[in-house]
Scaffold this motif. Structure first.
Motif, PDB file in Angstrom:
ATOM      1  N   ASN A  70       0.955  -1.138   0.059  1.00 28.07           N
ATOM      2  CA  ASN A  70       0.151   0.127   0.030  1.00 28.07           C
ATOM      3  C   ASN A  70       0.958   1.068  -0.074  1.00 28.07           C
ATOM      4  OD1 ASN A  70      -2.383  -0.924  -0.070  1.00 28.07           O
ATOM      5  ND2 ASN A  70      -2.247  -1.424   2.190  1.00 28.07           N
ATOM      6  N   GLU A  71       0.546   2.277  -0.633  1.00 35.23           N
ATOM      7  CA  GLU A  71       1.116   3.618  -0.632  1.00 35.23           C
ATOM      8  C   GLU A  71      -0.030   4.561  -0.550  1.00 35.23           C
ATOM      9  OE1 GLU A  71       4.452   6.471  -2.575  1.00 35.23           O
ATOM     10  OE2 GLU A  71       4.115   4.532  -3.285  1.00 35.23           O
ATOM     11  N   VAL A  72      -0.041   5.544   0.379  1.00 32.33           N
ATOM     12  CA  VAL A  72      -1.048   6.648   0.528  1.00 32.33           C
ATOM     13  C   VAL A  72      -0.378   7.950   0.659  1.00 32.33           C
ATOM     14  CG1 VAL A  72      -3.014   7.307   2.189  1.00 32.33           C
ATOM     15  CG2 VAL A  72      -2.401   4.933   1.844  1.00 32.33           C
ATOM     16  N   LEU A  73      -0.984   8.869  -0.266  1.00 35.94           N
ATOM     17  CA  LEU A  73      -0.543  10.174  -0.018  1.00 35.94           C
ATOM     18  C   LEU A  73      -1.631  10.868   1.159  1.00 35.94           C
ATOM     19  CD1 LEU A  73       0.769  12.958  -0.634  1.00 35.94           C
ATOM     20  CD2 LEU A  73      -1.091  13.343  -2.536  1.00 35.94           C
ATOM     21  N   SER A  74      -1.308  11.645   1.928  1.00 38.54           N
ATOM     22  CA  SER A  74      -2.027  12.341   3.058  1.00 38.54           C
ATOM     23  C   SER A  74      -1.778  13.684   3.209  1.00 38.54           C
ATOM     24  CB  SER A  74      -1.788  11.777   4.481  1.00 38.54           C
ATOM     25  OG  SER A  74      -2.117  10.334   4.256  1.00 38.54           O
ATOM     26  N   LEU A  75      -2.667  14.454   3.295  1.00 40.14           N
ATOM     27  CA  LEU A  75      -2.201  15.997   3.650  1.00 40.14           C
ATOM     28  C   LEU A  75      -3.175  16.123   4.859  1.00 40.14           C
ATOM     29  CD1 LEU A  75      -3.082  17.016  -0.155  1.00 40.14           C
ATOM     30  CD2 LEU A  75      -1.121  16.539   0.824  1.00 40.14           C
ATOM     31  N   ARG A  76      -2.296  17.258   5.548  1.00 30.88           N
ATOM     32  CA  ARG A  76      -3.195  17.763   6.859  1.00 30.88           C
ATOM     33  C   ARG A  76      -3.527  19.297   6.706  1.00 30.88           C
ATOM     34  NH1 ARG A  76      -1.456  16.341  12.859  1.00 30.88           N
ATOM     35  NH2 ARG A  76      -3.251  17.608  14.010  1.00 30.88           N
ATOM     36  N   LEU A  77      -4.807  19.482   7.140  1.00 29.25           N
ATOM     37  CA  LEU A  77      -5.438  20.985   7.200  1.00 29.25           C
ATOM     38  C   LEU A  77      -5.913  20.989   8.385  1.00 29.25           C
ATOM     39  CD1 LEU A  77      -6.305  23.406   5.589  1.00 29.25           C
ATOM     40  CD2 LEU A  77      -8.088  21.948   4.901  1.00 29.25           C
ATOM     41  N   CYS A  84      -5.240   9.824  -0.326  1.00 31.06           N
ATOM     42  CA  CYS A  84      -5.729   9.174  -1.078  1.00 31.06           C
ATOM     43  C   CYS A  84      -4.495   8.092  -1.636  1.00 31.06           C
ATOM     44  CB  CYS A  84      -5.661  10.031  -2.538  1.00 31.06           C
ATOM     45  SG  CYS A  84      -6.152   9.368  -4.301  1.00 31.06           S
ATOM     46  N   ALA A  85      -5.247   6.834  -1.747  1.00 30.23           N
ATOM     47  CA  ALA A  85      -4.113   5.677  -1.996  1.00 30.23           C
ATOM     48  C   ALA A  85      -3.570   5.689  -3.592  1.00 30.23           C
ATOM     49  CB  ALA A  85      -4.580   4.393  -1.894  1.00 30.23           C
ATOM     50  N   VAL A  86      -2.496   5.393  -3.674  1.00 32.47           N
ATOM     51  CA  VAL A  86      -1.794   5.357  -5.339  1.00 32.47           C
ATOM     52  C   VAL A  86      -1.017   3.981  -5.382  1.00 32.47           C
ATOM     53  CG1 VAL A  86      -1.353   7.617  -5.251  1.00 32.47           C
ATOM     54  CG2 VAL A  86       0.333   6.132  -4.243  1.00 32.47           C
ATOM     55  N   GLU A  87      -0.934   3.622  -6.611  1.00 35.26           N
ATOM     56  CA  GLU A  87      -0.124   2.477  -6.801  1.00 35.26           C
ATOM     57  C   GLU A  87       1.158   2.616  -6.297  1.00 35.26           C
ATOM     58  OE1 GLU A  87      -1.419  -0.516  -8.005  1.00 35.26           O
ATOM     59  OE2 GLU A  87      -3.278   0.339  -7.726  1.00 35.26           O
ATOM     60  N   PRO A  88       2.027   1.649  -5.718  1.00 41.15           N
ATOM     61  CA  PRO A  88       3.313   1.754  -5.072  1.00 41.15           C
ATOM     62  C   PRO A  88       4.255   2.313  -6.224  1.00 41.15           C
ATOM     63  CG  PRO A  88       2.298  -0.259  -4.518  1.00 41.15           C
ATOM     64  CD  PRO A  88       1.240   0.230  -5.380  1.00 41.15           C
ATOM     65  N   ARG A  89       4.933   3.481  -5.918  1.00 37.88           N
ATOM     66  CA  ARG A  89       5.963   3.838  -6.442  1.00 37.88           C
ATOM     67  C   ARG A  89       5.704   4.758  -7.505  1.00 37.88           C
ATOM     68  NH1 ARG A  89       7.641  -1.038  -5.048  1.00 37.88           N
ATOM     69  NH2 ARG A  89       7.080  -2.261  -6.791  1.00 37.88           N
ATOM     70  N   GLU A  90       4.248   4.865  -7.685  1.00 39.20           N
ATOM     71  CA  GLU A  90       3.692   5.663  -8.842  1.00 39.20           C
ATOM     72  C   GLU A  90       3.689   7.287  -8.570  1.00 39.20           C
ATOM     73  OE1 GLU A  90      -0.025   4.584 -10.524  1.00 39.20           O
ATOM     74  OE2 GLU A  90       1.125   3.046 -11.509  1.00 39.20           O
ATOM     75  N   LEU A  91       3.810   7.511  -7.216  1.00 46.17           N
ATOM     76  CA  LEU A  91       3.712   9.039  -6.837  1.00 46.17           C
ATOM     77  C   LEU A  91       5.044   9.825  -6.635  1.00 46.17           C
ATOM     78  CD1 LEU A  91       1.651  11.167  -5.596  1.00 46.17           C
ATOM     79  CD2 LEU A  91       2.684  10.661  -3.333  1.00 46.17           C
ATOM     80  N   LEU A 112      -1.918  16.043 -10.936  1.00 47.90           N
ATOM     81  CA  LEU A 112      -1.919  14.706 -10.297  1.00 47.90           C
ATOM     82  C   LEU A 112      -3.245  14.401  -9.806  1.00 47.90           C
ATOM     83  CD1 LEU A 112       1.596  14.131  -9.060  1.00 47.90           C
ATOM     84  CD2 LEU A 112       0.666  13.242 -11.121  1.00 47.90           C
ATOM     85  N   LEU A 113      -4.188  13.368 -10.191  1.00 46.99           N
ATOM     86  CA  LEU A 113      -5.429  13.159  -9.696  1.00 46.99           C
ATOM     87  C   LEU A 113      -5.468  12.995  -8.218  1.00 46.99           C
ATOM     88  CD1 LEU A 113      -8.371  12.672  -9.553  1.00 46.99           C
ATOM     89  CD2 LEU A 113      -8.062  10.502 -10.889  1.00 46.99           C
ATOM     90  N   PRO A 114      -4.310  11.839  -7.885  1.00 53.27           N
ATOM     91  CA  PRO A 114      -4.475  11.594  -6.329  1.00 53.27           C
ATOM     92  C   PRO A 114      -4.040  12.946  -5.325  1.00 53.27           C
ATOM     93  CG  PRO A 114      -3.135   9.927  -7.575  1.00 53.27           C
ATOM     94  CD  PRO A 114      -3.479  11.131  -8.454  1.00 53.27           C
ATOM     95  N   VAL A 115      -3.317  13.906  -5.927  1.00 55.79           N
ATOM     96  CA  VAL A 115      -3.136  15.224  -5.133  1.00 55.79           C
ATOM     97  C   VAL A 115      -4.329  15.663  -5.197  1.00 55.79           C
ATOM     98  CG1 VAL A 115      -2.250  17.309  -4.935  1.00 55.79           C
ATOM     99  CG2 VAL A 115      -0.878  15.248  -5.732  1.00 55.79           C
ATOM    100  N   ARG A 116      -5.215  15.874  -6.058  1.00 54.35           N
ATOM    101  CA  ARG A 116      -6.571  16.718  -6.076  1.00 54.35           C
ATOM    102  C   ARG A 116      -7.419  15.879  -5.124  1.00 54.35           C
ATOM    103  NH1 ARG A 116      -5.699  16.561 -11.851  1.00 54.35           N
ATOM    104  NH2 ARG A 116      -7.591  15.120 -12.340  1.00 54.35           N
TER     105      ARG A 116
END
Length: 295
Positions: A70-77, A84-91, A112-116
């Motif tokens: 698993n790989e997940v991008l997380s943003l704190r506000l 948003c999860a992404v395919e491993p090593r794609e981010l 990038l859609l995962p960032v959005r």
């Protein structure tokens, strides 16, 4: 065609049954447009991401013959974390640098859609957290191993399906614990994942979810929030809405986004914001919306 019993047509969730803060989306693009216009809460141009991070894991549960990553991008506000999860090593690493200190408007328009998706999730988590006032039913996960917690979450997710034994569920985003929970309820399933392959029980995993929804052999769809990050959520939502099929979402990705679609194609959501069950051995929390309640 599935030989099991057909599920009855699913009526849209009545607006009176939903929190006004949640019952607001007609399409994903429409939801983004409303967020950009400041119609859903504070001016997004004035809100900036303080922390951006990625979480990577590899797992093979005891007694299971295969593992996954698993790989997940997380943003704190503020106090909210959107993911948003992404395919491993794609981010790319540059994505995290792009997010730190950026305002929500900029990130909702990122290439990038995962960032959005992560930015929209963080914004909506900030606006409408997972609380009863917004329609959430909190469910506690027990402490224990990753497998213990995975199975507890799976039982809560599958309980959101209102189906008789013998019905067939299209599972988009293969999680073996979910398949196990479906089997325990006497439900059949078609496993679908972009990676293909086979399930823990040697069953083939199909790769085209949209073709499966059109085939007519499934009575309901159980889909991962990852469909937001790869662009397949909207076709699934539109199909469920047009054909009266149940669409239940289990969401680490977009946990604050997907409840907005209750009554607009989505029948129930199991929302699991960061930190996820696989990060800690202590008690955990998930939040359920819609559905027929926990069994």
């Amino acid at each position: 065609m599935n030989a099991g019993p057909r599920t009855p047509t699913v009526a849209p969730v009545a607006a009176s049954e939903l929190s006004p803060a949640v019952a607001s989306a007609v399409s994903y693009d429409g939801l983004v447009a409303r967020a950009l216009a400041g119609e859903l809460g504070p001016d997004p141009a004035k809100l900036r991401i303080a922390v951006a991070f990625s979480t990577r894991q590899a797992v093979r549960h005891e007694g299971r013959g295969s593992g996954y990553r698993n790989e997940v991008l997380s943003l704190r506000l503020g106090a909210a974390v959107g993911s948003c999860a992404v395919e491993p090593r794609e981010l790319p690493d540059s994505a995290i640098d792009d997010c730190v200190g950026a305002d929500i408007v900029r990130l909702l328009q990122h290439p990038l859609l995962p960032v959005r998706v992560a930015a929209l999730d963080a914004y909506l988590m900030h606006v409408t957290p997972h609380v009863p006032e917004c329609g959430a039913r909190t469910v506690q996960l027990p402490p224990g191993s990753s497998l213990v917690k995975s199975r507890a979450r799976a039982r809560a997710v599958v309980a959101l399906l209102d189906l008789p034994a013998g019905a067939t569920v299209l599972v988009v985003g293969v999680v073996n614990s979910l398949l196990e929970a479906l089997r325990s309820r006497g439900l059949n399933y078609v496993a679908c994942d972009l990676k293909g392959g086979t399930t823990e029980w040697g069953e083939p995993v199909v790769t085209d979810a949209l073709a499966e929804t059109e085939s007519g052999r499934c009575d309901a769809v159980l889909a991962s929030g990852m469909t937001l990050g790869n662009g397949t959520f909207e076709p699934l939502r539109r199909h469920a809405l047009a054909h009266g099929r149940q669409l239940v979402m289990f969401a680490q990705t977009g946990s604050a986004i997907l409840p907005r679609f209750l009554g607009h194609g989505v029948s129930a959501v199991c929302a699991e914001p960061y930190p996820f069950f696989w990060l800690d051995g202590g008690p955990g929390t998930i939040h359920c919306y819609g559905g027929s309640g926990l069994r």
